[in-house]
Scaffold this active site. Structure first.
Site, mmCIF file in Angstrom:
data_model
loop_
_atom_site.group_PDB
_atom_site.id
_atom_site.type_symbol
_atom_site.label_atom_id
_atom_site.label_comp_id
_atom_site.label_asym_id
_atom_site.label_seq_id
_atom_site.Cartn_x
_atom_site.Cartn_y
_atom_site.Cartn_z
ATOM 1 N NE ARG A 4 -3.819 -2.089 2.464
ATOM 2 C CZ ARG A 4 -3.630 -3.378 2.723
ATOM 3 N NH1 ARG A 4 -2.407 -3.802 3.038
ATOM 4 N NH2 ARG A 4 -4.619 -4.249 2.672
ATOM 5 C CG HIS A 13 -1.085 -12.171 6.947
ATOM 6 N ND1 HIS A 13 -0.816 -10.861 6.622
ATOM 7 C CD2 HIS A 13 -2.147 -12.141 7.787
ATOM 8 C CE1 HIS A 13 -1.690 -10.066 7.239
ATOM 9 N NE2 HIS A 13 -2.486 -10.821 7.949
ATOM 10 C CB CYS A 17 -4.798 -29.370 -1.130
ATOM 11 S SG CYS A 17 -6.309 -29.863 -2.005
ATOM 12 C CB CYS A 68 -4.122 -31.248 -4.408
ATOM 13 S SG CYS A 68 -3.765 -32.389 -3.059
ATOM 14 C CB CYS A 106 -7.772 -34.742 -3.216
ATOM 15 S SG CYS A 106 -7.715 -32.932 -3.011
ATOM 16 C CB THR A 166 2.505 -2.807 10.165
ATOM 17 O OG1 THR A 166 1.101 -3.053 9.958
ATOM 18 C CG2 THR A 166 2.736 -2.411 11.614
#
Length: 275
Positions: free
Chosen positions: A43, A130, A138, A163, A166, A204
């Site tokens: 930003r 984060h 997956c 993945c 699956c 931040t």
């Protein structure tokens, strides 16, 4: 709190006094601490999203799931991410030295670049709010893997690797907009924000929640608050000192201020689970 019109020298002195008096320091870091290592923020004036607002779609979970083109662009972006070649800077190493002094409580980081750990900080101190770009997950079966292995598949011709367990949609092991943070990481971060005597917000904008909310928790617990950021934040008015400047120059000087054993602690903390 910062007095209106207080000059930067006075705020620097106050910040140094707070560091000298602190026995347990919790740090919240954002993208601004890694710009010196060549990783642009999002930003800021030259941020990724400032220069190209469309790039924000790559970090939106709904767009990522719905649009194969977004996923293909996201995989290209991951392969080209500057964090692969980034080297931790003096600001990152300042926290390693702080930990060695015995006064670092935790580093809560919004960054996904693992530069804190690569600087030599014991991973037990780091709470990755984060996630990390160096892993994959997956979205269907939650199977994990390494980003390097996924990018090898991209280099071999798979534009949108799925993945291998699956067949579900694969993404980086990071938290995108629209996804919830890991509840255990949130709980540990809440504890770290409340049982320190100095909360340091570094690089931040304090504009993204729930990460910015840890600043509120610290303030309500009576913790001293120092903000080091290039641009104003919504919490500047609550801080006891607000510092501007190059973090690679500012943080090593600030965090090398020796503890003043004759100064009483900033506060007495208790187990936050009893509050």
């Amino acid at each position: 709190m910062v007095e209106q019109g207080e000059d930067s020298a006075a705020q620097w002195r106050r910040a140094c006094e707070l560091v000298a008096a602190a026995r347990r320091i919790t740090v919240l870091t954002g993208a601004g601490i890694s710009t010196g290592a060549g990783i642009p923020d999002f930003r800021g004036p030259n941020g990724v999203w400032t220069r190209d607002p469309r790039a924000q779609r790559l970090s939106d979970i709904d767009s990522y799931v719905a649009d194969p083109q977004v996923r293909r662009l996201a995989w290209q972006s991951r392969a080209e991410h500057p964090a692969w070649d980034a080297v931790p800077g003096p600001a990152h190493r300042a926290f390693v030295d702080l930990a060695a002094s015995g006064r670092l409580r935790a580093v809560l980081t919004q960054n996904i670049d693992e530069l804190h750990q690569r600087a030599g900080l014991d991973p037990s101190y780091v709470l990755e709010l984060h996630g990390s770009m160096f892993g994959t997950v997956c979205l269907s079966c939650s199977a994990g893997g390494t980003m390097r292995a996924a990018l090898e598949r991209v280099a071999a011709g798979e534009q949108d690797p799925h993945c291998t367990e699956c067949g579900g949609i694969l993404k980086s092991a990071t938290v995108s907009f629209g996804q919830a943070l890991d509840p255990e990481v949130v709980r540990e971060s809440q504890r770290a924000a409340m049982d320190c005597d100095l909360f340091l917000a570094v690089g931040t904008s304090l504009g993204v929640h729930p990460a910015a909310g840890f600043t509120d928790l610290a303030a309500r617990a009576g913790t001293g608050l120092v903000i080091c950021n290039g641009e104003p934040t919504p919490y500047d008015g609550q801080a006891e000192a607000v510092l501007r400047g190059n973090l690679d120059e500012l943080l090593p000087d600030l965090l090398s201020v020796p503890p003043d054993e004759n100064r009483p602690p900033l506060r007495t903390w208790a187990d936050p689970r009893t509050w």
